[in-house]
Design a protein around this motif. Structure first.
Motif, PDB file in Angstrom:
ATOM      1  N   LEU A  89     -17.583  17.254  12.789  1.00  0.00           N
ATOM      2  CA  LEU A  89     -17.683  17.072  11.025  1.00  0.00           C
ATOM      3  C   LEU A  89     -15.914  17.396  10.824  1.00  0.00           C
ATOM      4  O   LEU A  89     -15.087  17.263   9.826  1.00  0.00           O
ATOM      5  CB  LEU A  89     -19.051  18.321  10.580  1.00  0.00           C
ATOM      6  N   LYS A  90     -15.664  18.310  11.016  1.00  0.00           N
ATOM      7  CA  LYS A  90     -13.997  19.328  11.035  1.00  0.00           C
ATOM      8  C   LYS A  90     -13.236  18.307  10.896  1.00  0.00           C
ATOM      9  O   LYS A  90     -12.282  17.935  10.237  1.00  0.00           O
ATOM     10  CB  LYS A  90     -13.750  20.566  11.395  1.00  0.00           C
ATOM     11  N   GLN A  91     -13.890  17.580  12.216  1.00  0.00           N
ATOM     12  CA  GLN A  91     -12.752  16.262  12.516  1.00  0.00           C
ATOM     13  C   GLN A  91     -12.236  14.908  11.995  1.00  0.00           C
ATOM     14  O   GLN A  91     -11.572  14.350  11.213  1.00  0.00           O
ATOM     15  CB  GLN A  91     -12.594  16.003  14.467  1.00  0.00           C
ATOM     16  N   LEU A  92     -13.744  14.619  11.009  1.00  0.00           N
ATOM     17  CA  LEU A  92     -13.973  13.933  10.167  1.00  0.00           C
ATOM     18  C   LEU A  92     -14.015  14.758   9.055  1.00  0.00           C
ATOM     19  O   LEU A  92     -12.792  13.172   8.235  1.00  0.00           O
ATOM     20  CB  LEU A  92     -15.655  13.614  10.242  1.00  0.00           C
ATOM     21  N   ASP A  93     -13.355  15.689   8.240  1.00  0.00           N
ATOM     22  CA  ASP A  93     -13.184  16.109   6.820  1.00  0.00           C
ATOM     23  C   ASP A  93     -11.672  15.666   7.372  1.00  0.00           C
ATOM     24  O   ASP A  93     -10.852  15.486   6.394  1.00  0.00           O
ATOM     25  CB  ASP A  93     -13.779  17.899   6.980  1.00  0.00           C
ATOM     26  N   ALA A  94     -10.826  16.457   8.629  1.00  0.00           N
ATOM     27  CA  ALA A  94      -9.758  16.526   8.619  1.00  0.00           C
ATOM     28  C   ALA A  94      -9.553  14.522   8.275  1.00  0.00           C
ATOM     29  O   ALA A  94      -8.184  14.429   8.039  1.00  0.00           O
ATOM     30  CB  ALA A  94      -9.471  16.943  10.089  1.00  0.00           C
ATOM     31  N   ASP A  95     -10.122  13.971   9.048  1.00  0.00           N
ATOM     32  CA  ASP A  95      -9.456  12.384   9.312  1.00  0.00           C
ATOM     33  C   ASP A  95      -9.553  12.470   7.481  1.00  0.00           C
ATOM     34  O   ASP A  95      -8.542  11.477   7.359  1.00  0.00           O
ATOM     35  CB  ASP A  95     -10.345  12.308   9.817  1.00  0.00           C
ATOM     36  N   ARG A  96     -10.427  12.881   6.827  1.00  0.00           N
ATOM     37  CA  ARG A  96     -10.941  11.481   5.920  1.00  0.00           C
ATOM     38  C   ARG A  96      -9.870  12.561   4.674  1.00  0.00           C
ATOM     39  O   ARG A  96      -8.208  11.990   4.167  1.00  0.00           O
ATOM     40  CB  ARG A  96     -12.175  12.983   5.437  1.00  0.00           C
ATOM     41  N   LYS A  97      -8.874  13.719   4.998  1.00  0.00           N
ATOM     42  CA  LYS A  97      -7.927  14.493   4.194  1.00  0.00           C
ATOM     43  C   LYS A  97      -7.405  13.652   4.221  1.00  0.00           C
ATOM     44  O   LYS A  97      -6.064  12.908   3.643  1.00  0.00           O
ATOM     45  CB  LYS A  97      -7.593  15.462   4.342  1.00  0.00           C
ATOM     46  N   GLU A  98      -6.864  13.090   5.954  1.00  0.00           N
ATOM     47  CA  GLU A  98      -5.786  12.115   6.560  1.00  0.00           C
ATOM     48  C   GLU A  98      -5.570  10.714   5.441  1.00  0.00           C
ATOM     49  O   GLU A  98      -4.568  10.428   5.071  1.00  0.00           O
ATOM     50  CB  GLU A  98      -5.407  12.454   7.915  1.00  0.00           C
ATOM     51  N   GLN A  99      -6.627  10.216   5.392  1.00  0.00           N
ATOM     52  CA  GLN A  99      -6.736   8.870   4.670  1.00  0.00           C
ATOM     53  C   GLN A  99      -6.844   8.919   3.320  1.00  0.00           C
ATOM     54  O   GLN A  99      -5.385   8.133   3.351  1.00  0.00           O
ATOM     55  CB  GLN A  99      -8.223   8.622   4.854  1.00  0.00           C
ATOM     56  N   ASN A 100      -6.764  10.372   2.813  1.00  0.00           N
ATOM     57  CA  ASN A 100      -6.645  10.374   1.316  1.00  0.00           C
ATOM     58  C   ASN A 100      -5.060  10.398   1.462  1.00  0.00           C
ATOM     59  O   ASN A 100      -4.703  10.331   0.650  1.00  0.00           O
ATOM     60  CB  ASN A 100      -7.737  11.744   1.302  1.00  0.00           C
ATOM     61  N   LYS A 101      -4.760  11.588   2.458  1.00  0.00           N
ATOM     62  CA  LYS A 101      -3.155  11.633   1.896  1.00  0.00           C
ATOM     63  C   LYS A 101      -2.909   9.934   2.142  1.00  0.00           C
ATOM     64  O   LYS A 101      -1.494   9.952   1.358  1.00  0.00           O
ATOM     65  CB  LYS A 101      -2.936  12.245   3.053  1.00  0.00           C
ATOM     66  N   LYS A 102      -3.015   9.223   3.140  1.00  0.00           N
ATOM     67  CA  LYS A 102      -2.025   8.298   3.087  1.00  0.00           C
ATOM     68  C   LYS A 102      -2.749   7.190   1.932  1.00  0.00           C
ATOM     69  O   LYS A 102      -1.676   6.038   1.390  1.00  0.00           O
ATOM     70  CB  LYS A 102      -2.997   7.279   4.056  1.00  0.00           C
ATOM     71  N   HIS A 103      -4.196   6.909   1.581  1.00  0.00           N
ATOM     72  CA  HIS A 103      -4.049   6.639   0.222  1.00  0.00           C
ATOM     73  C   HIS A 103      -3.354   6.787  -0.710  1.00  0.00           C
ATOM     74  O   HIS A 103      -3.321   6.253  -1.001  1.00  0.00           O
ATOM     75  CB  HIS A 103      -6.102   6.512  -0.198  1.00  0.00           C
ATOM     76  N   LYS A 104      -3.137   7.912  -1.299  1.00  0.00           N
ATOM     77  CA  LYS A 104      -1.999   8.601  -2.215  1.00  0.00           C
ATOM     78  C   LYS A 104      -1.081   7.952  -2.005  1.00  0.00           C
ATOM     79  O   LYS A 104      -0.747   7.541  -3.315  1.00  0.00           O
ATOM     80  CB  LYS A 104      -2.027   9.874  -2.361  1.00  0.00           C
ATOM     81  N   GLU A 105      -0.869   7.677  -0.926  1.00  0.00           N
ATOM     82  CA  GLU A 105       0.552   7.775  -0.589  1.00  0.00           C
ATOM     83  C   GLU A 105       0.932   6.284  -0.634  1.00  0.00           C
ATOM     84  O   GLU A 105       1.630   5.757  -1.189  1.00  0.00           O
ATOM     85  CB  GLU A 105       1.122   7.300   1.407  1.00  0.00           C
ATOM     86  N   ILE A 106      -0.173   5.140  -0.496  1.00  0.00           N
ATOM     87  CA  ILE A 106      -0.110   3.551  -0.928  1.00  0.00           C
ATOM     88  C   ILE A 106      -0.436   3.891  -1.808  1.00  0.00           C
ATOM     89  O   ILE A 106       0.030   2.701  -2.311  1.00  0.00           O
ATOM     90  CB  ILE A 106      -1.608   3.403  -0.003  1.00  0.00           C
ATOM     91  N   GLU A 107      -1.383   4.252  -2.657  1.00  0.00           N
ATOM     92  CA  GLU A 107      -1.274   3.976  -4.354  1.00  0.00           C
ATOM     93  C   GLU A 107      -0.420   4.913  -5.312  1.00  0.00           C
ATOM     94  O   GLU A 107       0.600   3.780  -5.783  1.00  0.00           O
ATOM     95  CB  GLU A 107      -1.950   5.528  -4.927  1.00  0.00           C
ATOM     96  N   ALA A 108       0.884   5.602  -4.465  1.00  0.00           N
ATOM     97  CA  ALA A 108       1.668   6.190  -5.370  1.00  0.00           C
ATOM     98  C   ALA A 108       3.320   4.511  -5.236  1.00  0.00           C
ATOM     99  O   ALA A 108       4.010   4.653  -5.957  1.00  0.00           O
ATOM    100  CB  ALA A 108       2.187   7.404  -4.069  1.00  0.00           C
ATOM    101  N   ARG A 109       3.303   3.720  -3.762  1.00  0.00           N
ATOM    102  CA  ARG A 109       4.080   2.887  -3.692  1.00  0.00           C
ATOM    103  C   ARG A 109       3.940   1.623  -4.557  1.00  0.00           C
ATOM    104  O   ARG A 109       4.248   1.118  -4.761  1.00  0.00           O
ATOM    105  CB  ARG A 109       3.927   2.762  -2.580  1.00  0.00           C
ATOM    106  N   TYR A 110       2.314   1.406  -4.650  1.00  0.00           N
ATOM    107  CA  TYR A 110       1.562   0.292  -5.234  1.00  0.00           C
ATOM    108  C   TYR A 110       2.119   0.669  -7.104  1.00  0.00           C
ATOM    109  O   TYR A 110       2.547  -0.310  -7.750  1.00  0.00           O
ATOM    110  CB  TYR A 110       0.334   0.297  -5.453  1.00  0.00           C
ATOM    111  N   GLU A 111       2.464   2.453  -7.098  1.00  0.00           N
ATOM    112  CA  GLU A 111       2.690   2.645  -8.892  1.00  0.00           C
ATOM    113  C   GLU A 111       3.728   1.788  -8.569  1.00  0.00           C
ATOM    114  O   GLU A 111       4.063   1.889  -9.859  1.00  0.00           O
ATOM    115  CB  GLU A 111       1.854   3.227  -9.209  1.00  0.00           C
ATOM    116  N   MET A 112       5.075   2.182  -7.676  1.00  0.00           N
ATOM    117  CA  MET A 112       6.672   2.860  -8.330  1.00  0.00           C
ATOM    118  C   MET A 112       6.420   1.067  -7.939  1.00  0.00           C
ATOM    119  O   MET A 112       7.555   0.340  -8.544  1.00  0.00           O
ATOM    120  CB  MET A 112       6.390   2.962  -6.371  1.00  0.00           C
ATOM    121  N   ILE A 113       5.821   0.139  -7.211  1.00  0.00           N
ATOM    122  CA  ILE A 113       6.382  -0.733  -7.229  1.00  0.00           C
ATOM    123  C   ILE A 113       5.827  -1.448  -8.807  1.00  0.00           C
ATOM    124  O   ILE A 113       7.125  -2.844  -9.177  1.00  0.00           O
ATOM    125  CB  ILE A 113       5.239  -1.725  -5.964  1.00  0.00           C
ATOM    126  N   ALA A 114       5.554  -1.319  -9.278  1.00  0.00           N
ATOM    127  CA  ALA A 114       4.323  -1.318 -10.241  1.00  0.00           C
ATOM    128  C   ALA A 114       5.163  -1.433 -11.714  1.00  0.00           C
ATOM    129  O   ALA A 114       5.390  -2.152 -12.891  1.00  0.00           O
ATOM    130  CB  ALA A 114       2.654  -1.444 -10.562  1.00  0.00           C
TER     131      ALA A 114
END
Length: 202
Positions: free
Chosen positions: A171-196
């Motif tokens: 569960l801790k590993q899954l939580d860590a993975d989820r946090k990592e993926q959320n971080k990546k999602h935020k980075e991607i969203e930030a890039r899309y917002e920059m492009i837009a």
């Protein structure tokens, strides 16, 4: 038990004591008879010591005999008393030997009785100790069974704890993975917002 059998059957010492008592009574009677026979013999000897020999006929006689005996009667009674004394002395010797033998039997019987009592006490103590050990063994068996049950319970609990720990770790590993993926999602969203933003402002 083997030592008890080796001692043989128990002897009834009361019979031996009764036998010795009877023999002692006979001995007392015999000694009384012996004293009386010796007393009579002494009287006869005193009578004989007072004999007088007739100067005319050469015959021996006892003047004024207290026992009313002639010289020949006194001689015969002396021989009879000596024979009686010898007989009684032989009887006394036999009785003394019998008393000694019975006393020895009593001593042996009492010694064996004491040994038998000691062995019986040892056997009883040994039996009691064995019974106590058996009882302790049963208690130990119960304790061992209880401990084995606790060990099984703890082993099962340990397995469950290990499974829980593994799930918790996952569960801790899954939580860590989820946090990592959320971080990546935020980075991607930030890039899309920059492009837009740049697309809108160009």
């Amino acid at each position: 038990q083997g030592q008890l059998k080796a001692l043989g059957s128990e002897v009834d010492t009361s019979k031996l004591y009764a036998q010795r008592k009877d023999l002692r009574a006979k001995l007392n009677n015999a000694e009384t008879e012996l004293s009386e026979s010796k007393r009579v013999k002494s009287k006869i000897e005193r009578e004989l010591d007072g004999k007088v020999t007739c100067p005319d006929c050469g015959s021996d006689f006892i003047p004024k005999s207290e026992l009313g005996l002639t010289y020949n009667e006194a001689l015969q009674l002396k021989e009879e008393s000596e024979a009686e004394i010898a007989k009684i002395e032989k009887q006394i010797e036999s009785l003394n030997k019998q008393i000694t033998d019975v006393t020895k039997e009593i001593s042996i019987a009492e010694e064996q009785s004491e040994k038998r009592a000691t062995l019986k006490q040892r056997i009883e103590n040994g039996t009691r100790k064995i019974a106590n050990l058996d009882h302790e063994d049963k208690l130990n068996d119960k304790d061992i069974a209880r401990c084995n049950g606790e060990i099984e319970k703890l082993t099962k609990q340990k397995k469950e704890n290990t499974a829980i720990a593994n799930i918790d770790k996952k569960l801790k590993q899954l939580d860590a993975d989820r946090k990592e993926q959320n971080k990546k999602h935020k980075e991607i969203e930030a890039r899309y917002e920059m492009i837009a933003f740049w697309q809108f402002n160009m």
